[in-house]
Scaffold this active site. Structure first.
Site, PDB file in Angstrom:
ATOM      1  CG  ASP A  50      18.562 -13.161  -2.806  1.00 43.84           C
ATOM      2  OD1 ASP A  50      18.340 -12.474  -1.800  1.00 43.84           O
ATOM      3  OD2 ASP A  50      19.392 -12.856  -3.674  1.00 43.84           O
ATOM      4  CE  LYS A  65      22.957 -15.409  -2.755  1.00 40.42           C
ATOM      5  NZ  LYS A  65      24.005 -14.736  -3.534  1.00 40.42           N
ATOM      6  CG  ASP A  79      24.022  -7.981  -1.868  1.00 40.85           C
ATOM      7  OD1 ASP A  79      24.202  -9.200  -1.708  1.00 40.85           O
ATOM      8  OD2 ASP A  79      22.973  -7.509  -2.331  1.00 40.85           O
TER       9      ASP A  79
HETATM   10  C1  GLA Z   1      20.816 -10.266  -4.264  1.00 39.48           C
HETATM   11  C2  GLA Z   1      21.861 -11.063  -3.507  1.00 39.48           C
HETATM   12  C3  GLA Z   1      23.099 -11.212  -4.367  1.00 39.48           C
HETATM   13  C4  GLA Z   1      22.730 -11.867  -5.681  1.00 39.48           C
HETATM   14  C5  GLA Z   1      21.626 -11.090  -6.375  1.00 39.48           C
HETATM   15  C6  GLA Z   1      21.121 -11.840  -7.580  1.00 39.48           C
HETATM   16  O1  GLA Z   1      21.219  -8.950  -4.415  1.00 39.48           O
HETATM   17  O2  GLA Z   1      22.142 -10.481  -2.279  1.00 39.48           O
HETATM   18  O3  GLA Z   1      24.082 -11.956  -3.691  1.00 39.48           O
HETATM   19  O4  GLA Z   1      22.336 -13.189  -5.450  1.00 39.48           O
HETATM   20  O5  GLA Z   1      20.530 -10.858  -5.517  1.00 39.48           O
HETATM   21  O6  GLA Z   1      20.120 -11.155  -8.246  1.00 39.48           O
END
Ligand code: GLA
Length: 695
Positions: A451, A449, A520
């Site tokens: 980010d 994942k 989120d």
């Molecule tokens: C972001 C992502 C979440 C999570 C956090 C971790 O907010 O969107 O899904 O992975 O970071 O810090």
């Protein structure tokens, strides 16, 4: 061959549509036609010839130029703006020549050149015949010795059939509230949709559609999207002579590019299409193209994953993760993903980003032990990273403070306690490639994942080889280089693109990532509308959707599962707190999803009733061979009594008999579609109905 050249121009034909442009009597490249494919080439209208109105208006307000540059008596929104070395800021493009390439996908290149200065502009058209899509981009070349400063370069402009009264649909949002659809009538003037944040951002999406009285199933829809993961701009203009045009490309806000000799600038591609069958058909065209042509693993079913973020936040270690993994495996989960918190000194969001090696306290023997336990449970292992970022409290920042994007005389504004690495720099790119390559080479990791949790600010670049404002674009090309190189070295890894939820959802990122974390916000009733927006341009297979504990006081677990099953199902709740009945329900839903996911992930999606408009909504997926289908129906909150609407199924074979779960008699596809069916639900109830062809 779908590309036809004739004395008055070019016609690009796809299976059902055509796009035509050509040179008018004055030698100007103008738009001719965009719509349904016509029987004969001679059917397509000739290029528009200049018309004189008055000394106050140039003819460009009537005549739709194919790729207008700023210059001459031209006050419309241009595609190109440049300043030459002698400060002249007027570009005059004339036709040079064209070439056609047949394979692998037919391509037309039309070259234009400035009448005095050594600037060449090549317009590229790639015809995806089977998908009814045309891909367009532009190359700028400096054929002289002096630099040329480019201040705007779009990838495409499209002109609608002459007239006004069109509606523009676009999406807006914010963190935790992405993909809200906005449809508005275009009136004379200019409407701008854009991002200035180095990512497309939650605020806007590089996608649009234009229609005249269309709905989900009927009506003319013209649509487009830019395959670009950075700042973009969409402009929709209606001139005072009712000429409606839409452009898309790199955002010119705070942008400048020194076009050097022998260093062409190639813009990101824009995909566009036309359908007479409404918004649903427009989405399905894009869905097919994404799955077949863009995604790295578009023909591979997505595994059901568990993600530990909402359960453990930064508090990860081998024991807690292994415990979650055991429960997840028992429920039928296939991929266990450890989210944030696993790397050096990462106990909260204020430290560690940049130091991509396991935290010595949480994982004294590395990640190998946990990965082995997950694999022994029969699951793949995945990991969270945020490679473009650095916390000032990190070894990386202490060693290379200059790697962060900043102006030396200004504060480095932190957001979520972090700064952005300048991905345009080769040394930054090499560092990230090496760090991630090491993790991937040393561990059995099947999923990452990726980010990206903050937008850019104070966008300085001290040693920029060109104009420092090239940062906005070179950053994204740097990101693509890094991600592309990691994909090349580890082709089996499935990547997910996340940017604080849905901040970077675009066709550019899909070259690398098979799925997108769309928000989120995992509260199921909100998610319904987020999912509807996302589905306008992205297929369900790309939509990672977790079942979490958000809203559990109100929203039943089954409802939460059903919502997430409309995409690529994942689980993100705190399984330690789920009781036996909840785990059993989860396991049953996972079983069901495994039986139907091929329809959802590979089939055609029909939005029957839109959750952004209705508290009672429905979405249907139909397998490509039309042999089976699945219907999801949701009711959030509607005061009783409620007069249930008839749901008209879609996409079935009219003359074939189908059964719908819960209904005794098989009926023809035509009957289910035309006469329809009613599904009664209580508030916050949902149903998944399987539909099967009677053999
Ligand atoms: C972001 C992502 C979440 C999570 C956090 C971790 O907010 O969107 O899904 O992975 O970071 O810090």
């Amino acid at each position: 061959m779908p590309i036809h050249a004739s004395p008055n121009g070019w016609v690009l034909e796809t299976r059902h549509t055509a796009y035509a442009f050509g040179l008018n009597q004055a030698g100007l490249l103008t738009h001719r036609y965009w719509g349904a494919r016509l029987p004969y080439l001679a059917d397509y209208p000739a290029p528009f010839d200049p018309v004189h109105w008055a000394s106050t208006d140039g003819f460009h307000h009537f005549v739709p130029e194919e790729y207008p540059a700023y210059g001459g008596v031209k006050y419309i929104d241009p595609c190109l703006k440049a300043t030459f070395a002698d400060e002249v800021r007027d570009v005059v493009l004339g036709y040079e020549d064209f070439s056609v390439k047949d394979s692998p996908t037919p391509e037309l290149a039309v070259r234009l050149r400035d009448s005095y200065y050594p600037l060449r502009v090549t317009l590229h058209y790639r015809v995806h015949e089977a998908y009814d899509l045309i891909e367009r981009w532009v190359t700028l070349e400096n054929l002289g010795a002096d630099p040329i400063l480019v201040e705007r370069v779009f990838s495409a402009k499209w002109t609608m059939p002459h007239g006004d009264g069109y509606s523009l649909t676009h999406m807006y949002g914010r963190w935790s509230d992405e993909f809200n659809l906005q449809r508005e009538t275009l009136t004379p003037g200019l409407k701008i949709i854009e991002s200035r944040r180095i990512i497309p951002s939650h605020r806007a999406v590089p996608w649009f559609s234009v229609d005249k009285n269309a709905d989900e199933d009927h009506g003319d829809v013209w649509f487009g999207t830019l395959a670009w993961s950075g700042n973009f701009k969409i402009t929709a203009e209606v001139t005072e002579f009712a000429s409606t045009r839409v452009s898309i490309g790199l955002n010119d806000w705070d942008f400048a590019w020194q076009l050097k000799p022998n260093e062409p600038l190639v813009t990101p591609p824009a995909f566009s299409g036309y359908t007479p069958h409404g918004f649903g058909a427009a989405s399905r065209i894009l869905h097919d193209y994404v799955r077949d042509e863009l995604l790295p693993h578009g023909r591979v079913l997505h595994k059901i994953l568990y993600n530990s973020w909402e359960a453990t936040l930064f508090n990860v270690d081998e024991t807690s993760q292994a415990h979650l993994a055991e429960i997840a495996a028992n429920m039928g989960v296939e991929l266990f993903v450890m989210d944030d918190g696993w790397f050096h000194n990462r106990n909260w969001d204020n430290a560690g980003l940049g130091d991509w090696f396991p935290d010595q306290v949480k994982f004294p023997h590395g990640l190998g032990g946990l990965i082995q336990r997950v694999n022994d449970l029969g699951m793949d292992f995945g990991l969270w990273v945020e490679p473009e970022m650095v916390n000032p409290d990190s070894d990386l920042y202490r060693a290379h403070p200059d790697w962060a994007i900043h102006f030396p005389t200004r504060a480095r504004t932190e957001s979520r306690n972090q700064l952005i690495l300048n991905m345009a720099r080769a040394d930054v790119q090499e560092y990230i490639i090496a760090a991630l390559d090491k993790i991937l080479s040393g561990n059995n990791i099947a999923f990452i994942k990726w980010d990206m949790n903050r937008p850019a600010s104070e966008p300085g670049w001290q040693d920029a080889p060109g104009d420092p404002r090239e940062l906005w674009v070179r950053y994204v090309y740097g990101l693509y280089r890094v991600w592309g190189e990691l994909r090349r070295r580890h082709p089996q890894v499935i990547w997910q693109s996340c940017s604080s939820g849905g901040g970077r959802p675009d066709f550019g990122i899909l070259q690398f990532a098979d799925q997108v974390w769309v928000s989120d916000n995992t509260e199921a009733t909100k998610r319904l509308s987020i999912q509807e927006g996302f589905s306008q341009f992205m297929p369900a297979i790309t939509m990672e959707a977790w079942v979490t504990d958000w809203g559990k006081e109100l929203v039943p677990l089954e409802f939460r599962f059903h919502v997430s099953m409309c995409g690529s199902l994942g689980v993100g709740g705190n399984l330690l707190e789920w009781d036996q009945a909840e785990r059993q329900l989860g396991s049953d839903c996972i079983q069901l999803y495994k039986a139907i996911r091929h329809i959802i992930q590979f089939g055609d999606q029909y939005r029957l009733l839109a959750p952004q408009k209705h508290a009672y909504s429905a979405v249907q997926y139909v397998s490509k061979d039309k042999g089976e289908s699945v219907l999801f129906v949701f009711r959030t909150h509607i005061p009783d009594p409620f007069n249930f609407p008839v749901l008209h199924l879609r996409g079935l074979e009219p003359g074939t008999l189908y059964t719908v779960e819960g209904f005794e008699q098989p009926r023809s596809g035509a009957a289910w579609m035309e006469a329809g069916l009613k599904v009664e639900l209580k508030n916050l109830q949902s149903k998944v109905l399987r539909i099967k062809q009677v053999s």
